[in-house]
Design an enzyme around this catalytic site. Sequence first.
Site, PDB file in Angstrom:
ATOM      1  N   GLU A  81       0.839  -1.207   0.000  1.00 49.18           N
ATOM      2  CA  GLU A  81       0.000   0.000   0.000  1.00 49.18           C
ATOM      3  C   GLU A  81       0.871   1.254   0.000  1.00 49.18           C
ATOM      4  O   GLU A  81       0.609   2.210  -0.740  1.00 49.18           O
ATOM      5  CB  GLU A  81      -0.904   0.025   1.249  1.00 49.18           C
ATOM      6  CG  GLU A  81      -1.826  -1.171   1.389  1.00 49.18           C
ATOM      7  CD  GLU A  81      -1.231  -2.302   2.224  1.00 49.18           C
ATOM      8  OE1 GLU A  81      -0.050  -2.667   1.990  1.00 49.18           O
ATOM      9  OE2 GLU A  81      -1.935  -2.833   3.088  1.00 49.18           O
ATOM     10  N   CYS A 108      -0.058   1.432   7.236  1.00 52.32           N
ATOM     11  CA  CYS A 108      -0.575   1.724   5.890  1.00 52.32           C
ATOM     12  C   CYS A 108      -1.873   2.519   5.981  1.00 52.32           C
ATOM     13  O   CYS A 108      -2.130   3.378   5.129  1.00 52.32           O
ATOM     14  CB  CYS A 108      -0.781   0.431   5.103  1.00 52.32           C
ATOM     15  SG  CYS A 108       0.785  -0.325   4.649  1.00 52.32           S
TER      16      CYS A 108
HETATM   17  O1  LIG Z   1      -0.887  -4.349   5.051  1.00 52.31           O
HETATM   18  C1  LIG Z   1       0.080  -5.069   4.757  1.00 52.31           C
HETATM   19  N1  LIG Z   1       0.695  -4.910   3.549  1.00 52.31           N
HETATM   20  C2  LIG Z   1       1.809  -5.632   3.194  1.00 52.31           C
HETATM   21  O2  LIG Z   1       2.347  -5.442   2.110  1.00 52.31           O
HETATM   22  N2  LIG Z   1       2.280  -6.548   4.108  1.00 52.31           N
HETATM   23  C3  LIG Z   1       3.461  -7.336   3.757  1.00 52.31           C
HETATM   24  C4  LIG Z   1       4.643  -7.139   4.658  1.00 52.31           C
HETATM   25  C5  LIG Z   1       5.287  -8.485   4.660  1.00 52.31           C
HETATM   26  O3  LIG Z   1       6.173  -8.602   3.536  1.00 52.31           O
HETATM   27  C6  LIG Z   1       4.121  -9.435   4.500  1.00 52.31           C
HETATM   28  C7  LIG Z   1       3.552  -9.962   5.806  1.00 52.31           C
HETATM   29  O4  LIG Z   1       4.332 -11.032   6.204  1.00 52.31           O
HETATM   30  P1  LIG Z   1       3.807 -12.170   7.171  1.00 52.31           P
HETATM   31  O5  LIG Z   1       2.378 -12.520   6.718  1.00 52.31           O
HETATM   32  O6  LIG Z   1       4.755 -13.287   6.969  1.00 52.31           O
HETATM   33  O7  LIG Z   1       3.829 -11.595   8.560  1.00 52.31           O
HETATM   34  O8  LIG Z   1       3.103  -8.692   3.852  1.00 52.31           O
HETATM   35  C8  LIG Z   1       1.699  -6.762   5.309  1.00 52.31           C
HETATM   36  C9  LIG Z   1       0.595  -6.056   5.666  1.00 52.31           C
HETATM   37  C10 LIG Z   1       0.010  -6.301   7.009  1.00 52.31           C
HETATM   38  O9  LIG Z   1      -1.335  -6.518   6.973  1.00 52.31           O
HETATM   39 ZN   LIG Z   2       0.945  -2.099   5.968  1.00 50.24          ZN
END
Ligand SMILES: O=c1[nH]c(=O)n([C@H]2C[C@H](O)[C@@H](COP(=O)(O)O)O2)cc1CO
Ligand SMILES: [Zn+2]
Length: 161
Positions: A81, A108
């Site tokens: 985001e 975000c």
């Molecule tokens: O809003 C988000 N947007 C986003 O791009 N992310 C990304 C960050 C990390 O690379 C991954 C989350 O990793 P994990 O599910 O293994 O905790 O997703 C994580 C969130 C959290 O909701």
């Molecule tokens: Zn985020």
Amino acid sequence: MSGKRTDYISWDEYFMGVATLSGMRSKDPNTQVGACIVSEEHKILSMGYNGFPTGCSDDDFPWAREGEPLENKYFYTTHSELNAILNYRGGSLEGATMYVTLFPCNECAKAIIQAGIKRLVYDSDKYNGTPSTIASRKMLSAAGVDIQKYEHTGRTVTIQL
Ligand SMILES: O=c1[nH]c(=O)n([C@H]2C[C@H](O)[C@@H](COP(=O)(O)O)O2)cc1CO
Ligand SMILES: [Zn+2]
């Protein structure tokens, strides 16, 4: 009779499809997230996915979820985001809609609100109920951002690459 096609994809399918495709660029082995920002005139303004900042090599920085803070991904990843917001260099995002494949975290949410994005369409909500998403929902609601869950249509699109 116009002879127009009737099986074209809807705006929601189009933009969530683009967000999903963008997420496929992510190197995160656990969660790939994609975002697509769209104007009130249904024009795509920006896209993003989760990854390390420019210059921070995917081969040098860690993708681990656990371990010391400096040895796991959380200090280093830019969320999809925020990347989509920062990737936009054309001016204001006031009044825009964000399509995102995962409900935004609290950080975000702040960026979304401050960028002037007024509508959020999300798909997965796998972190629903965590303090981060509770705070996110609280702020987005207080700021008057219209939050909608993407409704799957069941359509499958196959793209030969
Ligand atoms: O809003 C988000 N947007 C986003 O791009 N992310 C990304 C960050 C990390 O690379 C991954 C989350 O990793 P994990 O599910 O293994 O905790 O997703 C994580 C969130 C959290 O909701
Ligand atoms: Zn985020």
